[in-house]
Motif scaffolding. Structure first.
Motif, short mmCIF file in Angstrom:
data_model
loop_
_atom_site.label_atom_id
_atom_site.label_comp_id
_atom_site.label_asym_id
_atom_site.label_seq_id
_atom_site.Cartn_x
_atom_site.Cartn_y
_atom_site.Cartn_z
N GLN A 143 -26.56 -44.40 25.19
CA GLN A 143 -25.61 -45.34 24.60
C GLN A 143 -26.15 -45.80 23.26
O GLN A 143 -27.28 -46.29 23.18
N VAL A 144 -25.35 -45.63 22.23
CA VAL A 144 -25.71 -46.05 20.88
C VAL A 144 -24.71 -47.09 20.43
O VAL A 144 -23.50 -46.82 20.40
N SER A 145 -25.18 -48.28 20.15
CA SER A 145 -24.31 -49.37 19.71
C SER A 145 -24.48 -49.58 18.22
O SER A 145 -25.53 -49.30 17.65
N GLY A 146 -23.42 -50.10 17.61
CA GLY A 146 -23.50 -50.38 16.18
C GLY A 146 -22.40 -49.67 15.41
O GLY A 146 -21.20 -49.83 15.70
N LEU A 147 -22.79 -48.85 14.46
CA LEU A 147 -21.84 -48.20 13.56
C LEU A 147 -20.97 -47.21 14.33
O LEU A 147 -21.42 -46.56 15.28
N SER A 148 -19.73 -47.09 13.89
CA SER A 148 -18.75 -46.29 14.63
C SER A 148 -19.13 -44.81 14.67
O SER A 148 -19.08 -44.18 15.74
N ASP A 149 -19.55 -44.25 13.52
CA ASP A 149 -19.87 -42.83 13.54
C ASP A 149 -21.15 -42.54 14.32
O ASP A 149 -21.25 -41.51 15.01
N LEU A 150 -22.13 -43.45 14.27
CA LEU A 150 -23.34 -43.26 15.06
C LEU A 150 -23.07 -43.47 16.55
O LEU A 150 -23.68 -42.81 17.40
N ALA A 151 -22.15 -44.40 16.88
CA ALA A 151 -21.77 -44.57 18.28
C ALA A 151 -21.07 -43.31 18.80
O ALA A 151 -21.30 -42.88 19.94
N ASP A 152 -20.23 -42.69 17.97
CA ASP A 152 -19.60 -41.42 18.36
C ASP A 152 -20.65 -40.33 18.56
O ASP A 152 -20.55 -39.51 19.48
N LEU A 153 -21.65 -40.32 17.68
CA LEU A 153 -22.72 -39.34 17.83
C LEU A 153 -23.48 -39.57 19.13
O LEU A 153 -23.88 -38.61 19.81
N GLY A 154 -23.69 -40.84 19.50
CA GLY A 154 -24.33 -41.14 20.77
C GLY A 154 -23.53 -40.63 21.96
O GLY A 154 -24.09 -40.12 22.94
#
Length: 497
Positions: A229-240
């Motif tokens: 689970q990656v929280s924060g920026l939208s594109d990095l959350a999608d990458l997570g």
């Protein structure tokens, strides 16, 4: 059940970087704009003050000269009664009154204006007395003497103008000092504000990047148990989310691989068991006596059958994820006896390559797991025979370092490149010499050997050698094993049975 809250920003990484750059530069930009406005205002006001001071000083100085000229012409006309002097007097008088009106119109403060009005009233009274034809000679003489008072009033206006200009300069200096102090405070406040904003935006960017780094490291280490689970920026959350999908896919592939290896190993074991049993029957002369050449070939079949069975078991061990740390209850091991037994099992392949197995044993004993230690030595000796040169030697040396016992297996082959000293212990790793070899292994022997070495509390490593490869196994002479490890080992043994 606790649910993790996710703090997702609706900005991409690029958008947040641009916003952060704009916000961080905002305090510095405001400070710069404020400084520009303050300096521009101060410069404009200073320029106006300088122009006004120059005009007032010049006008007051000219006023003194003109009142002197008016007095001189008036006295000349009073003595000579020449119409030419009268005309010059009247012209100079009008110029003096115009100059006096200009001074009264300047913004030089109430004191200068009051003195200018006083001079204007006194000068007009004097001029009226001189211009009136009915004025007596004595009165005109008195009017002419009054020019001294007019000159004194003109000089007072000049002195007051200089004083007002000095006050204005001092006020400009104070205002400049206040402006400089205010700009200094603004700069002192804007720099910490910019640093604080930089820290905030750095944390907003670094947090999801750190989560991504941990997720990638977990995938690289083969730990698939934790959701990503990656929280924060939208594109990095999608990458997570995509990395989590990759994690699930790797788990699925790992299960498929394990199932395939179990299935293929089971299918291989059945014909292999028949081959081993057939070789045993032939070796017991159930079908009649065999010739020496036939016995030699039969020994080759038997040894290779056992080697193939060991490879299959290695595949099962490496693929099933069995806990290498599940060590049985330790027992006292005589290294000389164990190494000789393992060496006897490898005499036939060594004889095929005309390799001498040289044992340099120091009679060491230790407490450890005999089965796993035997597997380690078997894999090391098998690798040494496989990769050493034909008609050479393989040395097995034992000794001790403080409270540890070491076993070294040295060959006289091409050796291991320095950059591959750690790679050889990875799963399915093949050295260039192994890839080009006629007989290729599974690439699991050294991997399993190191795992077992760690389980026994020791370490297995490649030692620099002038000729060939040298692998050293170092184990503690006595190690305390927990009862839970013995229980785990019993469970593992029962499951494999």
């Amino acid at each position: 059940m606790t649910r993790h809250r996710r703090f997702d920003l609706r900005f991409s990484l690029l958008q947040l970087v641009l916003i952060g750059f704009a916000v961080v530069t905002l305090p510095l930009g405001l400070a710069l704009a404020t400084a520009w406005v303050a300096v521009d205002h101060l410069a404009s006001k200073g320029q106006d003050a300088v122009v006004a001071a120059v005009r007032a000083t010049r006008a007051s100085r000219n006023l003194i000269e003109e009142i002197t000229d008016v007095e001189r012409l008036a006295r000349q006309y009073h003595v000579l009664s020449d119409p030419a002097f009268l005309e010059s007097y009247e012209t100079q008088r009008e110029s003096f009154l115009a100059r006096l009106a200009d001074i009264a119109g300047l913004e030089m403060g109430p004191s200068v204006r009051a003195q200018a009005l006083q001079l204007e009233a006194a000068s007009k009274a004097t001029f009226a007395a001189l211009d009136n034809g009915e004025t007596s000679a004595e009165a005109k003489k008195t009017a002419l003497e009054n020019f001294v008072h007019l000159d004194e009033l003109s000089r007072n206006i000049y002195r007051e103008s200089v004083r007002v200009v000095a006050q204005e300069v001092e006020a400009m200096q104070l205002q400049g000092s206040d402006t400089r102090q205010r700009l200094l405070w603004q700069a002192s406040a804007s720099i910490p504000a910019a640093l604080l904003l930089t820290f905030i935006f750095t944390m907003l960017i670094a947090r999801p990047m750190r989560q991504l780094d941990q997720a990638i490291r977990s995938l690289g280490d083969g730990r698939f148990d934790r959701p990503i689970q990656v929280s924060g920026l939208s594109d990095l959350a999608d990458l997570g989310q995509r990395l989590n999908w990759l994690r699930l896919r790797l788990i699925e592939l790992e299960e498929q691989k394990t199932f395939f290896l179990h299935h293929i190993s089971h299918e291989l074991k059945t014909p292999l068991t028949n081959i081993v049993e057939g070789a045993e029957l032939l070796s017991q002369n159930h079908l009649g006596p065999l010739k020496p050449e036939q016995n030699e070939i039969l020994d080759i079949v038997r040894v290779n059958s056992f080697q193939l069975r060991g490879l299959i078991e290695n595949l099962l061990t490496a693929s099933s994820g069995a806990d290498a740390a599940a060590v049985t209850a330790p027992r006292r091991i005589d290294l000389n006896d164990l190494i000789r037994k393992i060496t006897d099992r490898h005499k036939l392949p060594a004889r095929a390559k005309e390799i001498d197995l040289e044992l340099i044993l120091s009679g060491e004993t230790l407490w450890s797991d005999k089965e796993r230690l035997g597997t380690i030595l078997d894999n090391l000796l098998s690798n040494a025979i496989k990769f050493t040169a034909a008609r050479s030697r393989v040395h097995i040396v034992t000794g001790h370092i403080k409270n540890d016992v070491y076993i070294e297996v040295r060959d006289e082959g091409k050796g291991i490149r320095p950059e591959d000293h750690e790679n050889v212990f990875e799963r399915f790793f093949q050295t260039p010499s192994a890839v080009n070899s006629r007989i290729r292994g599974s690439g699991l022997g050294l991997f399993i050997a190191r795992e077992y070495a760690r389980a026994l509390g020791g370490r297995l490593q490649v030692i620099n050698s002038d000729k060939g490869a040298c692998l050293r196994l170092r184990l503690p002479r006595r190690r305390s094993y927990r009862a839970s490890e013995a229980v785990n080992s019993a469970k593992t043994s029962s499951q494999s049975t």
